[in-house]
Design a protein around this motif. Structure first.
Motif, PDB file in Angstrom:
ATOM      1  N   GLY A   1      -0.082   8.781  -3.361  1.00 20.65           N
ATOM      2  CA  GLY A   1       0.229   9.563  -2.033  1.00 20.65           C
ATOM      3  C   GLY A   1       2.465   9.280  -2.550  1.00 20.65           C
ATOM      4  O   GLY A   1       2.523   9.079  -2.999  1.00 20.65           O
TER       5      GLY A   1
ATOM      6  N   MET B   1      -4.862   3.732  -4.675  1.00 23.26           N
ATOM      7  CA  MET B   1      -3.220   4.609  -3.286  1.00 23.26           C
ATOM      8  C   MET B   1      -2.876   5.197  -4.678  1.00 23.26           C
ATOM      9  O   MET B   1      -2.352   5.574  -5.746  1.00 23.26           O
ATOM     10  CB  MET B   1      -2.903   3.352  -3.540  1.00 23.26           C
ATOM     11  CG  MET B   1      -1.411   3.776  -2.851  1.00 23.26           C
ATOM     12  SD  MET B   1      -0.661   2.230  -1.860  1.00 23.26           S
ATOM     13  CE  MET B   1       0.097   1.807  -2.828  1.00 23.26           C
TER      14      MET B   1
ATOM     15  N   TYR C   1      -6.302   6.328   0.658  1.00 22.47           N
ATOM     16  CA  TYR C   1      -6.612   5.229   0.272  1.00 22.47           C
ATOM     17  C   TYR C   1      -8.745   5.308   0.231  1.00 22.47           C
ATOM     18  O   TYR C   1      -8.930   6.651   1.209  1.00 22.47           O
ATOM     19  CB  TYR C   1      -6.960   3.321   1.307  1.00 22.47           C
ATOM     20  CG  TYR C   1      -5.209   3.055   1.144  1.00 22.47           C
ATOM     21  CD1 TYR C   1      -5.372   2.304  -0.072  1.00 22.47           C
ATOM     22  CD2 TYR C   1      -5.105   3.367   1.608  1.00 22.47           C
ATOM     23  CE1 TYR C   1      -3.598   2.508  -0.631  1.00 22.47           C
ATOM     24  CE2 TYR C   1      -3.533   3.014   1.688  1.00 22.47           C
ATOM     25  CZ  TYR C   1      -3.203   2.136   1.071  1.00 22.47           C
ATOM     26  OH  TYR C   1      -1.837   1.483   0.930  1.00 22.47           O
TER      27      TYR C   1
ATOM     28  N   LYS D   1      -0.058   7.684   2.373  1.00 21.99           N
ATOM     29  CA  LYS D   1      -1.243   7.853   1.846  1.00 21.99           C
ATOM     30  C   LYS D   1      -2.704   7.904   1.636  1.00 21.99           C
ATOM     31  O   LYS D   1      -3.194   7.962   3.064  1.00 21.99           O
ATOM     32  CB  LYS D   1      -0.998   6.072   1.299  1.00 21.99           C
ATOM     33  CG  LYS D   1       0.396   5.647   1.105  1.00 21.99           C
ATOM     34  CD  LYS D   1       0.821   4.180   0.909  1.00 21.99           C
ATOM     35  CE  LYS D   1       1.098   3.507   2.280  1.00 21.99           C
ATOM     36  NZ  LYS D   1       0.881   2.111   2.029  1.00 21.99           N
TER      37      LYS D   1
ATOM     38  N   PHE E   1       3.811   6.430  -5.256  1.00 20.45           N
ATOM     39  CA  PHE E   1       2.581   5.564  -5.271  1.00 20.45           C
ATOM     40  C   PHE E   1       1.580   5.526  -6.083  1.00 20.45           C
ATOM     41  O   PHE E   1       1.135   4.916  -6.231  1.00 20.45           O
ATOM     42  CB  PHE E   1       1.577   5.076  -3.882  1.00 20.45           C
ATOM     43  CG  PHE E   1       2.247   4.849  -2.335  1.00 20.45           C
ATOM     44  CD1 PHE E   1       3.497   3.963  -2.694  1.00 20.45           C
ATOM     45  CD2 PHE E   1       2.745   5.654  -1.090  1.00 20.45           C
ATOM     46  CE1 PHE E   1       4.291   3.243  -1.118  1.00 20.45           C
ATOM     47  CE2 PHE E   1       3.657   5.669  -0.353  1.00 20.45           C
ATOM     48  CZ  PHE E   1       4.284   4.225  -0.288  1.00 20.45           C
TER      49      PHE E   1
END
Length: 303
Positions: free
Chosen positions: A100, A98, A58, A56, A33
């Protein structure tokens, strides 16, 4: 106005995330990502034909799964079965926020393998996002090592061994997820015990109030909704804490109510079956014998 996007192919995944490069395989994709090049618009709903495992982080809470907002700030893993829906609540500037990885694999990749028969056992694919897997640093690294092995295999030319190696590594990853969920159930034991008590109270009150006469047998889904969990997660939690899944708990209260009716009334077995929400008395007879070792008539005559 919301936009709905359904990802059917690996090329759809490449295009959606605006990836410069992705190791190509028709049935599996591993996405980094941090390499995603474009923001994802607000009010975007996404589903796919793939099983997906998404890890992920954030800086903001801006994704919904079902009716729940995902909190990826601490780093958590969600597992989605085909056709489940993610909803973007706010615009995501993926280049900054982001990190991951995502693993997407099509059911056709595993359909002719032993893993296909095991997929129902990985019940975390039916969990709600609030029940996502929160990983320790060690657990994150273990899962990432599995992803690296999959990525390395995807870099090889496809041959007779490719599918076996890919599927075995996916199965290893899923087995680790099962282990880590088991750990999470243990570390949340206090809150889990409160949920067990809630379920017992809900079922006890249901039968005391004779709600069964008006609403029929309680379902796992209806009980899960009352404790704000998904049916799959609730069943696994109860199984871990009590040795019985959610359906077993419902059946326990049902059989206790049936015993009371058999011993304290002159109703026929058929009348009792109908009063307990069974459309067909033979189903009641079968369940009663399964749970007690005796038919309703035998139980009544022995007591």
């Amino acid at each position: 106005m919301s936009v709905f996007i359904h990802l059917q192919t690996v090329n759809d995944i490449v295009n959606f995330f605006q990836l410069d490069t992705l190791i190509q395989h028709p049935l599996i994709a591993v996405v980094d990502f941090s390499q995603v090049n474009e923001s994802i618009n607000a009010e975007t709903k996404i589903s796919s034909d793939f099983y997906a495992l998404i890890f992920k982080t954030y800086n903001r809470n801006n994704i919904k799964y079902g009716r729940k907002v995902i909190d990826f700030q601490d780093g958590s893993l969600i597992c989605m079965a085909p056709n489940q829906v993610l909803e973007m609540d706010n615009e995501i500037d993926v280049s900054e926020n982001m990190m991951g990885w995502g693993l997407f694999f099509h059911p056709d990749l595993i359909r002719a393998t032993s893993l296909n028969d095991k997929m129902k056992g990985y019940s975390f694919f039916s969990y709600e996002i609030s029940e996502s897997l929160h990983l320790s640093e060690k657990e994150k690294q273990i899962l990432y090592d599995c992803i690296l092995k999959l990525r390395a295999e995807l870099q090889e030319n496809i041959d007779l061994h490719s599918q076996d190696i890919l599927v075995s590594n996916i199965e290893l990853l899923l087995n680790y997820c099962s282990r880590f969920y088991g750990r999470q159930f243990i570390t949340r034991k206090h809150s889990n015990n409160l949920i067990v008590a809630q379920v017992e109270k809900i079922l006890s009150n249901y039968f005391k109030r004779n709600d069964i006469n008006e609403n029929g047998l309680p379902t796992v889904k209806s009980v899960a909704e009352q404790v704000n969990l998904s049916p799959g997660y609730l069943s696994d939690l109860l199984k871990k804490e009590t040795g019985k899944n959610a359906q077993d708990h419902i059946h326990f209260y049902l059989i206790e109510e049936a015993k009371n009716s058999l011993l304290n009334s002159n109703k026929s077995v058929g009348e009792i079956a109908y009063s307990l929400g069974f459309d067909y008395p033979q189903y009641f007879n079968k369940l009663f014998k399964q749970k007690t070792g005796k038919t309703p008539v035998e139980f009544r005559s022995m007591n």
